[in-house]
Design an enzyme around this catalytic site. Structure first.
Site, PDB file in Angstrom:
ATOM      1  CG  HIS A   1      -6.408  -8.677   1.401  1.00 16.78           C
ATOM      2  ND1 HIS A   1      -6.744  -9.066   0.108  1.00 16.78           N
ATOM      3  CD2 HIS A   1      -6.260  -7.332   1.336  1.00 16.78           C
ATOM      4  CE1 HIS A   1      -6.782  -8.006  -0.678  1.00 16.78           C
ATOM      5  NE2 HIS A   1      -6.487  -6.949   0.040  1.00 16.78           N
TER       6      HIS A   1
ATOM      7  CE1 TYR B   1      -6.712  -6.816  -6.784  1.00 17.54           C
ATOM      8  CE2 TYR B   1      -6.970  -7.862  -4.640  1.00 17.54           C
ATOM      9  CZ  TYR B   1      -6.754  -6.738  -5.402  1.00 17.54           C
ATOM     10  OH  TYR B   1      -6.580  -5.525  -4.797  1.00 17.54           O
TER      11      TYR B   1
ATOM     12  CG  HIS C   1      -5.173   0.787  -3.828  1.00 15.82           C
ATOM     13  ND1 HIS C   1      -4.456   0.672  -2.655  1.00 15.82           N
ATOM     14  CD2 HIS C   1      -6.188  -0.105  -3.716  1.00 15.82           C
ATOM     15  CE1 HIS C   1      -5.022  -0.223  -1.872  1.00 15.82           C
ATOM     16  NE2 HIS C   1      -6.074  -0.721  -2.491  1.00 15.82           N
TER      17      HIS C   1
ATOM     18  CE  LYS D   1      -6.068  -0.992   5.193  1.00 15.39           C
ATOM     19  NZ  LYS D   1      -7.429  -1.163   4.648  1.00 15.39           N
TER      20      LYS D   1
ATOM     21  NE  ARG E   1      -3.318  -3.486  -1.492  1.00 12.63           N
ATOM     22  CZ  ARG E   1      -2.796  -4.303  -0.589  1.00 12.63           C
ATOM     23  NH1 ARG E   1      -1.478  -4.473  -0.558  1.00 12.63           N
ATOM     24  NH2 ARG E   1      -3.548  -4.955   0.273  1.00 12.63           N
TER      25      ARG E   1
ATOM     26  NE  ARG F   1      -3.514  -2.259   2.816  1.00 12.15           N
ATOM     27  CZ  ARG F   1      -3.213  -3.424   3.405  1.00 12.15           C
ATOM     28  NH1 ARG F   1      -1.990  -3.624   3.891  1.00 12.15           N
ATOM     29  NH2 ARG F   1      -4.115  -4.381   3.515  1.00 12.15           N
TER      30      ARG F   1
END
Length: 294
Positions: free
Chosen positions: A266, A275, A240, A170, A243, A146
């Site tokens: 994730h 995806y 992004h 995150k 990504r 990211r």
């Protein structure tokens, strides 16, 4: 206003990025402003499900997309869940709120031939800025990090012996991403040029601006948009998108979904399944063109 403690919770306990925390704060302030203007209700924790529903209706009537509305609903869900856990409210008004349905938006990605042209021809890595730009683009595409993760990278996050990159995602969750020898060599070349351009840096961040300052989100966005505009006509040309391209190209090449999930950082497999769209479309075309009943 009871927003402050919740924001501190997101910042220091959940360790959300400053960008994410800012989004939560903006959503809550917007809701609070609505409560004051429409109901003269200054305490956001006193809001009922009826107040929340009326805010949702207002946003929909103003043409705000279901995607944006759902994000704001998600903010309120987190906020009121926190308030109830702390014993500040006895009933969570969000339990009676239903989110608007939204159509699934497939992620935009750059075709592999355009990526190849971008990295092999477009970026001229003959000086510090060129090498820095190439490294920036290669990192985004080769690792799928990211933008916030890219900005916070340090040289110590690279393990040259094992050819891996340590990334803090995150919630400060750590993950390891394999990197190519070509990327390691580009990294070393960049560091050499950076040392000559800026002899005494006062910080440990890897990527720097043309003036030797720490990289910042808008700088990365502008660079990516500048270069992607040369090779693609996609309306979205943000970091992004690289990504998305990283994940889509892995999926097309047959990478397992769980592996892509781990590389992207994730927390849920559902977030990664999007995806698979391009792979499925290719299978449909192959079936249609080759099968007798296609």
């Amino acid at each position: 206003m009871n927003i402050g403690p919740f924001i501190n919770y997101l910042t220091f306990e959940r360790r959300y990025s400053s960008h994410t925390v800012k989004s939560y704060q903006i959503d809550l302030i917007q809701f609070e402003t609505y409560l004051i203007s429409q109901y003269d209700l200054a305490n956001i924790t006193s809001a009922s499900h009826l107040h929340i529903r009326s805010w949702i209706v207002k946003m929909v009537q103003e043409g705000i997309s279901n995607r944006s509305v759902n994000r704001k609903i998600s903010t309120l869900k987190s906020f009121f869940k926190y308030q109830k856990r702390k014993g500040l409210i006895t009933k969570n008004p969000m339990q009676l709120i239903v989110s608007p349905k939204q159509s699934k938006r497939l992620p935009s990605f750059v075709q592999e031939k355009h990526i190849d042209r971008l990295l092999d021809e477009v970026v001229k890595s003959t000086d510090f800025a060129g090498i820095r730009d190439l490294l920036l683009l290669e990192l985004l595409y080769q690792t799928g990090v990211r933008r916030s993760e890219l900005i916070n990278l340090k040289e110590s996050d690279f393990n040259r012996a094992n050819s891996t990159l340590k990334v803090f995602g995150k919630g400060q969750k750590e993950r390891l991403i394999p990197i190519s020898q070509q990327l390691v060599e580009l990294l070393d070349k960049y560091i050499s040029f950076r040392s000559k351009a800026f002899e005494d840096l006062k910080f440990s961040f890897l990527l720097v601006t043309d003036k030797g300052k720490p990289m910042y989100p808008k700088f990365v966005y502008n660079k990516v948009k500048q270069y992607l505009s040369i090779v693609t006509t996609l309306s979205q040309r943000s970091p992004h998108v690289l990504r998305h391209s990283f994940a889509t190209h892995l999926s097309n090449a047959g990478a397992e979904l769980n592996a892509i999930k781990s590389l992207l950082g994730h927390s849920s497999l559902a977030a990664t399944q999007v995806y698979m769209h391009n792979t499925i479309e290719k299978l449909k075309k192959a079936h249609k063109s080759a099968h007798p009943k296609g």
